[in-house]
Design a protein around this motif. Structure first.
Motif, mmCIF file in Angstrom:
data_model
loop_
_atom_site.group_PDB
_atom_site.id
_atom_site.type_symbol
_atom_site.label_atom_id
_atom_site.label_comp_id
_atom_site.label_asym_id
_atom_site.label_seq_id
_atom_site.Cartn_x
_atom_site.Cartn_y
_atom_site.Cartn_z
ATOM 1 N N ALA A 45 0.827 -1.215 0.000
ATOM 2 C CA ALA A 45 0.000 0.000 0.000
ATOM 3 C C ALA A 45 0.856 1.258 0.000
ATOM 4 C CB ALA A 45 -0.945 -0.020 1.200
ATOM 5 N N ILE A 46 1.557 1.487 -1.084
ATOM 6 C CA ILE A 46 2.339 2.723 -1.240
ATOM 7 C C ILE A 46 1.974 3.349 -2.587
ATOM 8 C CG2 ILE A 46 4.631 3.785 -1.129
ATOM 9 C CD1 ILE A 46 5.739 1.153 -0.045
ATOM 10 N N GLN A 47 1.757 4.659 -2.582
ATOM 11 C CA GLN A 47 1.398 5.370 -3.817
ATOM 12 C C GLN A 47 2.668 5.781 -4.587
ATOM 13 O OE1 GLN A 47 -1.737 5.663 -4.928
ATOM 14 N NE2 GLN A 47 -2.304 4.464 -3.114
ATOM 15 N N PRO A 48 2.550 5.922 -5.924
ATOM 16 C CA PRO A 48 3.722 6.304 -6.735
ATOM 17 C C PRO A 48 4.311 7.667 -6.359
ATOM 18 C CG PRO A 48 1.927 5.541 -8.133
ATOM 19 C CD PRO A 48 1.378 5.616 -6.745
ATOM 20 N N THR A 49 3.541 8.505 -5.663
ATOM 21 C CA THR A 49 4.045 9.827 -5.264
ATOM 22 C C THR A 49 4.884 9.748 -3.989
ATOM 23 O OG1 THR A 49 1.889 10.059 -4.208
ATOM 24 C CG2 THR A 49 2.218 11.258 -6.266
ATOM 25 N N GLN A 50 4.801 8.633 -3.264
ATOM 26 C CA GLN A 50 5.516 8.512 -1.986
ATOM 27 C C GLN A 50 6.947 8.005 -2.214
ATOM 28 O OE1 GLN A 50 2.148 6.071 -0.279
ATOM 29 N NE2 GLN A 50 2.603 7.330 1.496
ATOM 30 N N ILE A 51 7.775 8.900 -2.720
ATOM 31 C CA ILE A 51 9.125 8.522 -3.137
ATOM 32 C C ILE A 51 9.954 7.993 -1.962
ATOM 33 C CG2 ILE A 51 11.225 9.347 -4.312
ATOM 34 C CD1 ILE A 51 8.820 9.471 -6.149
ATOM 35 N N ASP A 52 9.867 8.678 -0.806
ATOM 36 C CA ASP A 52 10.651 8.243 0.363
ATOM 37 C C ASP A 52 10.241 6.845 0.807
ATOM 38 O OD1 ASP A 52 11.945 10.637 0.417
ATOM 39 O OD2 ASP A 52 10.667 11.525 1.979
ATOM 40 N N VAL A 53 8.939 6.630 0.890
ATOM 41 C CA VAL A 53 8.435 5.340 1.386
ATOM 42 C C VAL A 53 8.802 4.230 0.405
ATOM 43 C CG1 VAL A 53 6.401 4.159 2.317
ATOM 44 C CG2 VAL A 53 6.507 6.651 2.384
#
Ligand SMILES: Nc1ncnc2c1ncn2[C@@H]1O[C@H](COP(=O)(O)OP(=O)(O)O)[C@@H](O)[C@H]1O
Ligand SMILES: [Mg+2]
Length: 420
Positions: A45-53
């Protein structure tokens, strides 16, 4: 190896489906994926905008290869972050992704390096743009928000009123946010549109067979523009046209990026207008197109992993992909109201029946699992791909499968691949 696909649309389901067949792939993750991806990959459950995660996930799980679908993650610098940590990622760096992330950057590069593209000017505020319209404009002309605008930032304007409207949308009403703070005004060119994609390691270019896409919501190319209502692969152009595109546009672009200090790796997608005077570059994309990737990947017979690794490692000259001789037709099923407002959460029926034909692939785009059911969760819901000896046969198979699927408000074009 362990592989992560970033993204959650039909393109990413097709990538997952193809990667899962590779004997090289031991474990496949997708972030965030959709209900269809879950059959072949573990969803994260990580979005493409969450670069750090995303970076932390790839690092801590020791993912061997990250394949980035959506442009936001590329423009956001995911590939740079991973590469710095010694992790392999397929796609361009942040600087190289500016080819898509900034239309004025792409246009300036084309101008500097003599890549044929319509003449243009760049404006950073409203008054000089209005002055240009009053003094020098010829209609139609094309006004483009500079940054990423999900396909909504470009307007072909037939008169001054329309042009002013779009400038106000960009500069005054903030309709495209930061993406509209700079604007390109471009000369209109007439012809047939085509897009040609290459996979490149920055040195070697591997031209993929072109696909034809269908952008508008309704049959006969009517209705509003969408993210894509269907695609056909291959949609071959005459060999001399392909050579010209390669020599005048694609090779010079890859060379120019290397010379500017931003070598390009990944998929370079040239949006073109084939004019009587020759091909003209309209825009670059820096990733696989959606839905064009779906019928294209459905026709790739050889392993996808060596192709992606070849681009990352700079050894693309060693890779020869093998394509299925057959044609593929992809029909996009959308939610009622799309590309405007639409509802989510309707149960989808008939998915298993539709996938029974061995010459049909059903890729999910906007879907989610809700208990036992699969429900709609986006504007573009499913991509049904039919394969056949001719486009007509591929089309028949795709539409036969489409007829087995049902959800409330379901809409699709009935003319994908017709007459080809
Ligand atoms: N210079 C141009 N002349 C004629 N049509 C254009 C021109 N530039 C763009 N278009 C039309 O507008 C569409 C969208 O423009 P494009 O540059 O591809 O931006 P985006 O895909 O980001 O919306 C193109 O597919 C084409 O139909
Ligand atoms: Mg485009």
């Amino acid at each position: 190896m362990q592989v992560l696909v970033v993204g959650g649309g039909g393109r990413e389901h097709a990538l997952c489906w193809k990667l899962a067949q590779s004997p090289l792939v031991k474990k496949l993750y997708v972030a965030p994926g959709n209900a269809g991806c879950a059959a072949v990959a573990e969803r994260v459950a990580i979005q493409p905008t969450q670069i750090d995660v995303l970076t932390d996930f790839v690092h801590s799980r020791r993912i061997d290869l990250t394949v980035v679908g959506p442009e936001v993650a590329l423009v956001g610098g995911l590939v740079d972050r991973l590469t710095k940590l010694g992790l392999k990622a397929f796609g361009p760096t942040k600087e190289a992704a500016r080819l898509e992330g900034s239309k004025s950057y792409a246009k300036a590069l084309a101008r500097t390096h003599n890549i044929p593209s319509p003449d243009f000017r760049v404006f950073q505020s409203l008054p000089p743009a209005l002055t240009y319209l009053e003094r020098a404009a010829h209609y139609p002309l094309v006004i483009k928000a500079d940054g990423l605008a999900s396909g909504k930032g470009v307007r072909v304007c037939s008169d001054e009123a329309e042009a002013k409207e779009h400038l106000l949308d960009c500069f005054e009403r903030g309709r495209f946010g930061e993406a509209g703070a700079r604007v390109v005004i471009e000369d209109f060119v007439k012809g047939t549109e085509a897009s040609v994609l290459v996979v490149t390691c920055g040195k070697t270019l591997l031209v993929l067979e072109p696909a034809r896409d269908y952008k508008t919501a309704l049959d006969g190319d009517r209705g509003p523009n969408t993210g894509g209502m269907g695609a056909v692969s291959p949609a071959s152009l005459p060999p001399e046209t392909m050579t010209r595109i390669e020599e005048k546009i694609l090779i010079p672009t890859v060379h120019a990026m290397a010379r500017e200090g931003h070598p390009f790796k990944g998929v370079l997608y040239a949006g073109l207008m084939l004019t009587p005077a020759g091909p003209r570059l309209l825009e670059y994309n820096v990733r696989f197109g959606d839905p064009e990737a779906q019928p294209t990947l459905a026709r790739l017979k050889s392993d996808l992993v060596p192709l992606l690794l070849g681009a990352v490692d700079g050894s693309l000259d060693q890779v020869t992909p093998v394509w299925d001789e057959r044609k593929a037709v992809c029909v996009v099923l959308t939610s009622g109201g799309y590309p405007g407002e639409f509802k989510r959460g309707f149960a989808i029926h008939g998915l298993e029946a539709a996938a029974e034909d061995p010459d049909v692939r059903v890729f999910h785009a906007g879907t989610e699992r809700k208990g036992e059911r699969i429900v709609t969760d986006g504007g573009r819901v499913l991509n049904v791909v039919g394969l056949g000896a001719t486009v007509a046969q591929a089309r028949e198979r795709a539409y036969a499968a489409v007829k087995k699927i049902h959800f409330e408000g379901m809409h699709y074009r009935t003319d994908i691949g017709a007459g080809l």
